[in-house]
Write an enzyme that holds these catalytic residues in place. Sequence first.
Site, PDB file in Angstrom:
ATOM      1  CB  CYS A   1      -2.303  -4.408   6.541  1.00 14.66           C
ATOM      2  SG  CYS A   1      -1.852  -2.678   7.007  1.00 14.66           S
TER       3      CYS A   1
ATOM      4  CG  HIS B   1      -2.472  -6.429  10.602  1.00 17.64           C
ATOM      5  ND1 HIS B   1      -1.270  -6.107   9.965  1.00 17.64           N
ATOM      6  CD2 HIS B   1      -3.311  -5.164  10.887  1.00 17.64           C
ATOM      7  CE1 HIS B   1      -1.270  -4.898   9.884  1.00 17.64           C
ATOM      8  NE2 HIS B   1      -2.314  -4.246  10.254  1.00 17.64           N
TER       9      HIS B   1
ATOM     10  CD  GLU C   1      -1.462  -0.179   3.488  1.00 15.94           C
ATOM     11  OE1 GLU C   1      -2.184   0.819   3.657  1.00 15.94           O
ATOM     12  OE2 GLU C   1      -1.344  -1.192   4.388  1.00 15.94           O
TER      13      GLU C   1
END
Length: 372
Positions: free
Chosen positions: A111, A223, A79
Site C-alpha cells: 500500500c 493509511h 498491488e
Amino acid sequence: MIKVGIDLIHFYTPQVYLDLAELAAVRQVPVEKYTVGIGQEKMSLIDPYEDIVTMAAEAAYDIVKGREENIGLLLFATESGVDYSKSAGVYLHALLQLNPHCRVLEVKQACFAATGALLLAKDYVTLHPDKLALVVASDVAWYGLNTPGEVTQGAGAVAMIVSVNPRLAVIEEGKAIVENSKDFYRPSYNQVPIVDGKLSIRSYKELLKQVRPDKPLKFVCFHMPFATMSDKASEVLTLPLSPEILMATKAFNKDVGNIYNGSLYLSLISLLTTYPNSLANETIGMFSYGSGATGETFYLIMQPQYDKVIDKKVFLSLVNQRRKADFSTYERLMTGYEHREKSLNFTTTIPNSKHRFVLTSIVNGHREYLKR
Ligand code: HMG
C-alpha cells in the site's frame, strides 16, 4: 524555493456495495465486531466490467482533461496488477489519450507504492517544472470468502496531478522507514494475500512510531486498512487527534473499505470533504504504510484556494449514491472477479450505466477497453 505538490485530486470507487451487517449475519459474527471493533460499515464491490485500469481512468479523467500534452510521467501504483510485464499504466495511457512521449511505469510496494510514486513525481516535477506528473493508485483488496481479512476488503482508485505551484497542497518531505516483515505478502502464484493480521497491526504501529512527526499536529491522515486502525495509529502520535478530526478522516473509508494504495489519499479526500471548517494554510501530516514493510511520513501544506479545485458534491455522491448488493451478489461478483483474473479469455455484458470506461473483454491475455 520551488513549490511542488498536488495540484488536483480525484477518486473513484465501484458503484455497488455490501452492507457489512449482512456479512456479519451470514458469518454469524456480532455486527459490533465489524462496525465498532473494525470500524467498517460497507465495502465497495467491483463489477465484472471494471478493473484497476477502468477505476484509475474514472478517477483520473476529469483532472487530466485538457492537460494530456503536458503530462510527462505517469506512475501507476497497484498491488492488484493484471500483468507481470506490461504496466497497467500503458492501458491507462491509451484510455486517457495522453501524449506519446509520456514516461509510463507501474510501481509496487504494497500500500506504500502510491506514496513512493507521489514523492518520486515531486522530484520529477522539481527537475522538469514545465511538466506535470500523473500519479494513480488503483486496487481491489480481495482476501477471499470467509477469511479474517474479508471484512476489510474494498476497491477504488485515487488520481493526483503533481505540478509546480500546486493549487491543492505543497508537499514537504518527512522521514521514511523500511523493515523486512512477514506481515502480509502475495506470492505471484497466489490469488489472495497471506496475512498475519496481528503482526501487520504491530508492524504498522512500530513503523509509525519510528517516523511519527516530532511535533503535535492538529491534522493527520493515516493509511487506513480499516477505520479503527486510525484510532490505534492516533494513539502512537505525540498527541492523539481529536475525535472530530479522526471521524472526518474515516468518513469515506468506513463506507468504501480498504483500497490499498489509495486508502491514505481517500482519507485525505474524506477530511477535505467532510471536515466542516476551512483547511486553508493548515498542515496535514500523512502517514503511509505498506506491508512487507515500508512507512513514510510527509506533510501537505494546504493552499489558500484549495477548496476551489475540489468538488465536494461529486465526492459525496461517489460514496453515497452506490447501489446495495445482497450477499449472494457479493459472492457472485467476487468469485467472478477471481475467475476473471485467472483467465486468458473473458467477455461480459456491458450494461447501460454511467461508467465512462469499461473492460469489454480479455483476448488471449490482452485487455480490451471501451471509452463511452
Ligand atoms: P480478527 O482476528 O477477525 O479480529 O482480525 P479481532 O478478534 O482482532 O477483533 C477485531 C477488533 O474487534 C478487536 O479490537 C476486538 O476486540 C473487537 P482491538 O483489540 O483491535 O481494539 N471486537 C469487538 N468489538 C465490539 N463488539 C464485539 C467485538 N468482537 C471483537 N462484539 C484483522 C482483524 C484486522 C486483523 C483482520 O481483519 C485482518 O487480518 N485484516 C487484514 C490485515 C490488515 O488490515 N492489517 C492492518 C495493518 S497492515 C496494513 O495496513 C497493510 C495492508 O493495507 C496491506 C498492504 O500494505 O498492502 C493490509
